[in-house]
Design an enzyme around this catalytic site. Sequence first.
Site, PDB file in Angstrom:
ATOM      1  N   GLU A  44       0.823  -1.266   0.079  1.00 56.00           N
ATOM      2  CA  GLU A  44       0.020   0.065  -0.033  1.00 56.00           C
ATOM      3  C   GLU A  44       0.780   1.037  -0.011  1.00 56.00           C
ATOM      4  O   GLU A  44       1.810   1.333   1.058  1.00 56.00           O
ATOM      5  CB  GLU A  44      -1.056  -0.053   1.280  1.00 56.00           C
ATOM      6  CG  GLU A  44      -2.198   0.637   1.247  1.00 56.00           C
ATOM      7  CD  GLU A  44      -2.873   0.785   2.651  1.00 56.00           C
ATOM      8  OE1 GLU A  44      -2.629  -0.321   3.407  1.00 56.00           O
ATOM      9  OE2 GLU A  44      -3.396   1.738   2.872  1.00 56.00           O
ATOM     10  N   ARG A 275       4.467 -13.474   9.101  1.00 57.11           N
ATOM     11  CA  ARG A 275       5.486 -12.281   9.150  1.00 57.11           C
ATOM     12  C   ARG A 275       6.678 -12.324   9.813  1.00 57.11           C
ATOM     13  O   ARG A 275       6.855 -13.140  10.802  1.00 57.11           O
ATOM     14  CB  ARG A 275       4.448 -11.247   9.279  1.00 57.11           C
ATOM     15  CG  ARG A 275       4.105 -11.051  10.906  1.00 57.11           C
ATOM     16  CD  ARG A 275       3.223 -10.091  11.296  1.00 57.11           C
ATOM     17  NE  ARG A 275       3.405  -8.858  11.248  1.00 57.11           N
ATOM     18  CZ  ARG A 275       2.982  -7.588  10.236  1.00 57.11           C
ATOM     19  NH1 ARG A 275       2.201  -8.278   9.158  1.00 57.11           N
ATOM     20  NH2 ARG A 275       3.140  -6.626   9.929  1.00 57.11           N
ATOM     21  N   LYS A 285       4.137   0.327   9.905  1.00 57.88           N
ATOM     22  CA  LYS A 285       3.846   1.542   9.430  1.00 57.88           C
ATOM     23  C   LYS A 285       3.621   2.759  10.142  1.00 57.88           C
ATOM     24  O   LYS A 285       4.157   4.167  10.138  1.00 57.88           O
ATOM     25  CB  LYS A 285       3.156   1.816   7.946  1.00 57.88           C
ATOM     26  CG  LYS A 285       4.008   1.117   6.765  1.00 57.88           C
ATOM     27  CD  LYS A 285       3.113   1.100   5.419  1.00 57.88           C
ATOM     28  CE  LYS A 285       3.021  -0.075   4.734  1.00 57.88           C
ATOM     29  NZ  LYS A 285       1.928  -0.284   4.066  1.00 57.88           N
TER      30      LYS A 285
HETATM   31  P1  ATP Z   1       2.521  -2.772   8.289  1.00 58.23           P
HETATM   32  O1  ATP Z   1       2.109  -3.854   9.046  1.00 58.23           O
HETATM   33  O2  ATP Z   1       3.914  -2.240   8.374  1.00 58.23           O
HETATM   34  O3  ATP Z   1       1.742  -1.344   8.313  1.00 58.23           O
HETATM   35  P2  ATP Z   1       1.281  -3.784   5.857  1.00 58.23           P
HETATM   36  O4  ATP Z   1       1.104  -5.127   5.706  1.00 58.23           O
HETATM   37  O5  ATP Z   1       0.152  -2.787   6.031  1.00 58.23           O
HETATM   38  O6  ATP Z   1       2.478  -3.241   6.668  1.00 58.23           O
HETATM   39  P3  ATP Z   1       1.374  -3.353   3.274  1.00 58.23           P
HETATM   40  O7  ATP Z   1       2.001  -2.368   2.181  1.00 58.23           O
HETATM   41  O8  ATP Z   1       0.055  -3.853   2.959  1.00 58.23           O
HETATM   42  O9  ATP Z   1       2.088  -3.180   4.459  1.00 58.23           O
HETATM   43  O10 ATP Z   1       2.167  -4.654   2.844  1.00 58.23           O
HETATM   44  C1  ATP Z   1       2.815  -5.163   1.568  1.00 58.23           C
HETATM   45  C2  ATP Z   1       3.306  -6.677   1.794  1.00 58.23           C
HETATM   46  O11 ATP Z   1       4.266  -6.914   2.594  1.00 58.23           O
HETATM   47  C3  ATP Z   1       1.829  -7.632   2.144  1.00 58.23           C
HETATM   48  O12 ATP Z   1       1.679  -8.675   1.307  1.00 58.23           O
HETATM   49  C4  ATP Z   1       2.339  -7.877   3.460  1.00 58.23           C
HETATM   50  O13 ATP Z   1       1.877  -9.085   3.715  1.00 58.23           O
HETATM   51  C5  ATP Z   1       3.682  -8.035   3.635  1.00 58.23           C
HETATM   52  N1  ATP Z   1       4.404  -7.458   5.003  1.00 58.23           N
HETATM   53  C6  ATP Z   1       4.273  -6.664   5.621  1.00 58.23           C
HETATM   54  N2  ATP Z   1       4.823  -6.814   6.960  1.00 58.23           N
HETATM   55  C7  ATP Z   1       5.440  -7.755   6.685  1.00 58.23           C
HETATM   56  C8  ATP Z   1       6.294  -8.240   7.900  1.00 58.23           C
HETATM   57  N3  ATP Z   1       6.480  -8.141   8.988  1.00 58.23           N
HETATM   58  N4  ATP Z   1       6.700  -9.662   7.382  1.00 58.23           N
HETATM   59  C9  ATP Z   1       6.551 -10.125   6.165  1.00 58.23           C
HETATM   60  N5  ATP Z   1       5.764  -9.678   5.086  1.00 58.23           N
HETATM   61  C10 ATP Z   1       5.143  -8.438   5.365  1.00 58.23           C
HETATM   62 MG    MG Z   2      -1.525  -3.781   4.713  1.00 63.82          MG
END
Ligand code: ATP
Ligand code: MG
Length: 595
Positions: A44, A275, A285
Amino acid sequence: MTDNHSHETPEVARPVSNFLRAAIDKDNQTGKYAGRVVTRFPPEPNGYLHYGHAKSIILNFGLAASYGGRCHLRFDDTNPLKENPEFEASIADSVRWLGYDWGEHRFHASDYFDDLYRFAEWFIEQGLAYVDGQTAEEMRASRGTLTEPGKESPDRHRSVEENLSLFRQMKAGDFPDGRYVLRLKIDMASPNLNLRDPGIYRIRHAEHHRTRDKWNVYPLYDYTHCISDAKERVTHSICTLEFQDHRPLYDWIINKLADGGMLPRPLPCQYEFARLNLTYVVLSKRFLIELVNGAYVDGWDDPRMPTLVGARRRGFTPAGFKLFAERAGVSKSDSWLDFSLLENAMRDDLNETACRRVAVIHPLKLIIDNYPQDKSEDCFAPNHPKKPELGTRAIPFSRELWIERDDFMETPVKGFFRMAIGQEVRLRYGFLVRCVGVDKDEHGNITAVHATYDPETKSGTEGASLRKVKGNIHWLSVAHAVPAEIRLYDRLFKVPFPGAKNPMGTLEETPVDAVSVELEEIEPKSDVGRSYLDDLNTDSKHIVRGFVEAEAANAQPEERFQFERLGYFVADIKDHQPKRPVFNRTVTLKDTWQA
Ligand code: ATP
Ligand code: MG
């Protein structure tokens, strides 16, 4: 921007098997996707990528590469309130920095807004979606719990015509934000809460960074994601564990659309992996934004930040991240990894790839009393101890030298074999010297150390005396060394689990949601009673004035070195100039400092 200084390791030659590879192998055997492997990385664009994203990127791009498939970069831009092009550019840059290329396959969820809308009308026409006028509060209350079924909305049985007309008015901007939501009509009694008539469209009067003011309604994540995957003919849609319970919804939506001839089969399949949770950092984030906006750090690319731009500025390497990901593996249950695993991976990569240089970061003057005032001569140091093909370079030796303050002790403790009065040590790549005394200022502080050298002991000289001494220290010639700013970084948090009830707790004791898992529309859990900000290491950045050899001063920004006996350092990507060298410490050497 490409990174000319990183040393890429090829994709793992003999990949370690895991449940994702097993699933792909099975699909390839049955011919489900005719051998195609298409994955995607779907960030995102609402912040900068962090270490956790690196795991997902390496997994998705790495899997695709190892099966001769491809990985799409897809911006999940369904929330215009939080997204902007700056974030997008930085995300693309970080993926490229890690060494991956999506080719032509750069997409946006917003590419599909027309289709998503059209499909939503189709669901209404099928009697499978309705416009709900309940307030958010009412909807939450009627959703039920894990043990109690939900209650049907009074609007659930609106006619198709009325739903269509309301939905079109929503689109036309006739209603304020939050007045209505379009929901799928699935099952309010489902044991899976995600199937209790999930919302798929909401009203949002907001300018979108790509579609501008075209839309007053925006699709929600679950609805958008599976359709985007299916439209791109993704085969394996890999996401983190918190989406496990969303999988039935993922399948429900795309199967209905495929049955209706709106999407092609075979459909993508969702897989979940654990994760990355890492001690001593926060990987969310929301928290990272707070650290930047609250000026707790010097911006997104502060070398202490667990962002990929921060990692790059710190001197971490793409190959180090890949090594780390490989060692961490892919699992189906959440766990914590210690930060030292990441540091070790960086060390192991840099140990192979970084050239050796000499720097003195806490300088103390050493005067060689029996060395002529106006003379200097070259000593020769290997650029890499394991790579003779990289050659040697000259390091000038002269009467006045810089050594590390810690390498001298006026009253040496037991076992201290470095510089001490009466003791002989080797000046690495140079001569044996014996310390004969010190100069002090009026406060009793040592201002210089005196020694005499033995001209018969020059390293690398034929016939030189090779008598053994226990201490071996580095040095630079005062007349030749270049003053440098050295930035020493430590961990940003002083405890393994920032913000947790028991921040010093062992890995097992601390629940995974201590660092909250943030899903769209769901606030992170804050029941821990204390903030991760309470655990900031306020002493995590030290700037010192030291010296480097000319060969290091002349580095390109981002060039990485091992400063012998000190650690791995990188020429700062923004501030380093040959005339004003600036180096960031990437990571210390494991165990040589006290040798
Ligand atoms: P955050 O939890 O930091 O807000 P998010 O999941 O909202 O992260 P996205 O931009 O939606 O952030 O994530 C993009 C991709 O990265 C998604 O497929 C998500 O599953 C993966 N991702 C995010 N955080 C992790 C993590 N700690 N370990 C592995 N993959 C991750
Ligand atoms: Mg997300």
